[in-house]
Enzyme design. Sequence first.
Site, short mmCIF file in Angstrom:
data_model
loop_
_atom_site.label_atom_id
_atom_site.label_comp_id
_atom_site.label_asym_id
_atom_site.label_seq_id
_atom_site.Cartn_x
_atom_site.Cartn_y
_atom_site.Cartn_z
N ASN A 13 35.04 40.87 49.23
CA ASN A 13 34.65 39.66 49.99
C ASN A 13 35.70 39.35 51.07
O ASN A 13 35.35 38.93 52.17
CB ASN A 13 34.48 38.47 49.05
CG ASN A 13 33.16 38.51 48.33
OD1 ASN A 13 32.10 38.35 48.93
ND2 ASN A 13 33.19 38.76 47.02
N ARG A 75 55.15 31.05 30.92
CA ARG A 75 55.97 30.22 30.02
C ARG A 75 55.31 28.88 29.77
O ARG A 75 55.64 28.19 28.82
CB ARG A 75 57.37 30.02 30.62
CG ARG A 75 58.19 31.31 30.66
CD ARG A 75 59.41 31.13 31.51
NE ARG A 75 59.03 30.71 32.86
CZ ARG A 75 59.88 30.52 33.85
NH1 ARG A 75 61.15 30.66 33.67
NH2 ARG A 75 59.46 30.15 35.05
N HIS A 127 30.37 32.27 44.06
CA HIS A 127 30.08 32.50 42.65
C HIS A 127 28.84 33.40 42.55
O HIS A 127 27.86 33.18 43.26
CB HIS A 127 29.81 31.16 41.95
CG HIS A 127 29.59 31.30 40.48
ND1 HIS A 127 30.63 31.42 39.58
CD2 HIS A 127 28.46 31.41 39.76
CE1 HIS A 127 30.14 31.58 38.37
NE2 HIS A 127 28.81 31.56 38.44
N GLY A 166 35.74 19.87 39.04
CA GLY A 166 35.08 20.60 37.95
C GLY A 166 35.15 22.11 38.17
O GLY A 166 35.82 22.60 39.07
C1 GRF Z 1 32.67 38.49 43.11
O1 GRF Z 1 31.57 38.83 42.33
C2 GRF Z 1 32.81 36.99 43.13
O2 GRF Z 1 31.63 36.30 43.13
C3 GRF Z 1 33.55 36.78 41.86
O3 GRF Z 1 34.47 37.84 41.81
C4 GRF Z 1 33.96 38.96 42.51
C5 GRF Z 1 34.97 39.37 43.52
O4 GRF Z 1 34.72 40.55 44.17
N1 GRF Z 1 34.08 35.46 41.79
P1 GRF Z 1 35.71 41.08 45.29
O5 GRF Z 1 37.13 41.04 44.74
O6 GRF Z 1 35.59 40.21 46.51
O7 GRF Z 1 35.30 42.49 45.57
#
Ligand code: GRF
Length: 216
Positions: A13, A75, A127, A166
Amino acid sequence: MNFLVLVSGNGSNLQALIDAERAGRFAPLGAGNGAASPEKEGRIAAVLSDRAGVFALERAKTAGIPALTEEPDRRLVQPGERQRDLSRRILCAAREWKADLIILAGFLSILRGEIIREYEGRIINIHPSLLPKYGGPGMYGDRVHRAVLAAGEKESGCTVHLVDEGTDTGSILLQRTIPVLAEDTVETLAERIHQEEHVAIVEAAAAMVAKLRKPE
Ligand code: GRF
């Protein structure tokens, strides 16, 4: 407009964000390559990982972006205390790099405390499910896709949302949906959703740049 990108792993990403920046996706509309008003253009100022040695840090270095590591302090035995301590150090980094936007791009630690308030409306997370389904504490990585398959869902996808106090509960900025196929395994579903994430995170970052950009 400076981005601080938080990572924990492979960083695909992050790579999508690096490529998008190079392609001028975070430049003001109609500004050509954005050179006319560089202060209005989104750029990755620094990348920060909560674990040493991950490939995401290599991607940052290859792109000439400062690559930082801030690991949780083992720790501190109480998870809440550990999260707050790490969050404080990340807030320091965000201030130091003059971050306008914090992007959690596959970041596995939970942010707590002051950073959430100081950066309210300016922290986004990706997510790998259609929130509010399959989110919350402990719902990350393959666990999400396993739960989606076990429930017999007909579709899944990814969500980019604002980060609040949250876990996976902040306002949803955008979602991308794909069908769950009868032959899908955790791996195939994860892979197809990952491709959607690369589009979603860039779209969301570009939308945030447009929203946070000061008017002329
Ligand atoms: C992705 O699936 C993201 O939604 C999740 O962790 C993964 C990260 O992938 N939170 P990358 O490290 O960007 O390849």
